[in-house]
Design an enzyme around this catalytic site. Structure first.
Site, PDB file in Angstrom:
ATOM      1  N   HIS A 101       0.809  -1.220   0.000  1.00 26.84           N
ATOM      2  CA  HIS A 101       0.000   0.000   0.000  1.00 26.84           C
ATOM      3  C   HIS A 101       0.843   1.272   0.000  1.00 26.84           C
ATOM      4  O   HIS A 101       0.313   2.373  -0.220  1.00 26.84           O
ATOM      5  CB  HIS A 101      -0.935   0.018   1.217  1.00 26.84           C
ATOM      6  CG  HIS A 101      -2.325   0.459   0.886  1.00 26.84           C
ATOM      7  ND1 HIS A 101      -2.585   1.466  -0.024  1.00 26.84           N
ATOM      8  CD2 HIS A 101      -3.527   0.053   1.340  1.00 26.84           C
ATOM      9  CE1 HIS A 101      -3.895   1.657  -0.102  1.00 26.84           C
ATOM     10  NE2 HIS A 101      -4.491   0.810   0.707  1.00 26.84           N
ATOM     11  N   ASP A 158      -2.359   2.076  -4.712  1.00 24.68           N
ATOM     12  CA  ASP A 158      -3.667   2.211  -4.078  1.00 24.68           C
ATOM     13  C   ASP A 158      -4.579   1.108  -4.605  1.00 24.68           C
ATOM     14  O   ASP A 158      -4.257   0.418  -5.583  1.00 24.68           O
ATOM     15  CB  ASP A 158      -4.272   3.591  -4.335  1.00 24.68           C
ATOM     16  CG  ASP A 158      -4.438   3.897  -5.819  1.00 24.68           C
ATOM     17  OD1 ASP A 158      -5.167   3.151  -6.510  1.00 24.68           O
ATOM     18  OD2 ASP A 158      -3.834   4.876  -6.295  1.00 24.68           O
TER      19      ASP A 158
END
Length: 395
Positions: A367, A371
């Site tokens: 992450h 995204d």
């Protein structure tokens, strides 16, 4: 001139290596490029070659010993003037990138004084910690009194054990490869913020195409994994914004569509990296895959062949599993876990049940780099390529 042989540093994460073979013996002459010794670390056994002609004078490390990077394991003569002088190591070639280890044990005096540090190998220190052995009670059998693993094991076996407290079973020290895998996966799971996306790819057309291609010729047999690797490579080419990794210096964008391929061995999981997958034909992907698997099975995979790429494909479809959420390989940003092909009924456009062949996939992503929306777009490209496989044949 007398020169040192050192344990080489073969990768950024390497801190120690295990000497597994001396390929020449003291007194033997060798030529430039000839293998001198073999060191196992970072998931691979690496044959270290000579940079110049010379003669092996002395070995000071035994086969099976685990030593810190930068430790002296022997001495050789380069034939130059200056006999009796120890010069800095200049061979093997890999030692050019060998930085001194954070901690290299100094030679021990003949008798240790109170409070002095006991010389001990890294493996012996780990075993002592696991078995609760006080190193001060161990007499070392190594050079200059160094404590080795067998010394710790001998003391451990001689110690009385409480039946009530002792666990059942057999305890053994992990192999260098097992220890490396454990350290790297623990680090990855603790430091990389994983998120997971799961999908199913309808692969009926892919199964038919593969069957037809394999029936049409005998030289090259295609597996489902070849198609998955090709689909991932083409998706990287189409979306270069996902082809990047997190580093301590910043986010690094990669130029080539390299893809790691998880290969199971009796020593553990190895991950060779296929190069420029998105720019190759399906046949090229299959040939490169076969060559790397052969090197893995022969134990000849180099550290360089396991570096690079933003993603690894880990295919467990042959083990009858629907989904697999994998841990990201350190240094990468994604791993695609591939499950088995399942036959099940799905409703068609008219609501009637139709049998489908579906393959479950889980994308684990970093992450810090990706995204959810971008990662899902990337995963959907892979699904589309596998559902309409004719596009994988166009290059």
């Amino acid at each position: 001139m007398r020169r040192e042989l050192l344990v080489p540093k073969l990768g950024l994460t390497m801190t120690e290596g295990t000497l597994v073979e001396w390929m020449v013996q003291p007194g033997d002459a060798f030529q430039a490029g000839q293998g001198i010794f073999v060191v196992e670390s970072e998931k691979a056994a690496n044959e270290i070659g000579a940079d110049a002609d010379g003669v092996l004078l002395e070995v000071v490390a035994e086969v099976g010993t685990t030593l810190a990077c930068g430790s002296v394991i022997g001495y050789w003569d380069d034939g130059a003037a200056g006999e009796g002088v120890v010069a800095p190591a200049a061979t093997p070639a890999a030692q050019a990138v060998c930085a001194p280890a954070a901690e290299v044990l100094a030679p021990a005096p003949a008798a240790l004084q109170a409070g002095q540090r006991v010389p001990v190998t890294p493996l012996a220190r780990r075993i002592a910690g696991q078995r609760g052995v006080e190193l001060a009670l161990v007499t070392g059998s190594g050079p200059r009194g160094r404590i080795r693993a067998r010394d710790v094991l001998a003391v451990s076996e001689a110690q009385p054990h409480s039946d009530a407290a002792a666990p059942t079973g057999n305890l053994r020290a992990p192999t260098p490869l097992e220890r490396t895998i454990a350290q790297r996966l623990t680090q990855a799971k603790q430091q990389i913020p994983h998120f997971y996306l799961s999908v199913e790819a309808e692969v009926s057309a892919l199964m038919r195409l593969r069957q037809e291609m394999n029936a049409a010729q005998t030289q090259q047999k295609f597996t489902l994994n070849h198609f998955v690797l090709a689909a991932v490579g083409q998706a990287l080419e189409a979306m270069p914004q996902v082809n990047r990794v997190w580093t301590d210096q910043g986010i690094l964008s990669l130029g080539a569509s390299d893809v790691g391929m998880a290969v199971n061995t009796d020593k553990g999981l190895m991950v060779p990296v296929l190069r420029a997958v998105g720019q190759q034909s399906l046949g090229g992907v299959a040939r490169q895959s076969a060559a790397l698997i052969a090197r893995v099975q022969a134990g000849r995979l180099s550290a360089a062949e396991m570096q690079g790429g933003a993603i690894t494909v880990s295919n467990a479809g042959m083990h009858d599993v629907s989904y697999m959420a994998s841990i990201i390989n350190p240094g990468q940003a994604m791993i695609l876990g591939v499950g088995s092909v399942r036959e099940l009924f799905r409703p068609d456009d008219g609501g009637q049940p139709v049998i489908r062949r579906e393959m479950g996939m889980v994308l684990s992503a970093d992450h810090r780099v990706l995204d959810g929306v971008t990662a899902l777009q990337f995963l959907k490209r892979i699904v589309q390529a596998l559902s309409q496989p004719a596009g994988l044949l166009v290059q």
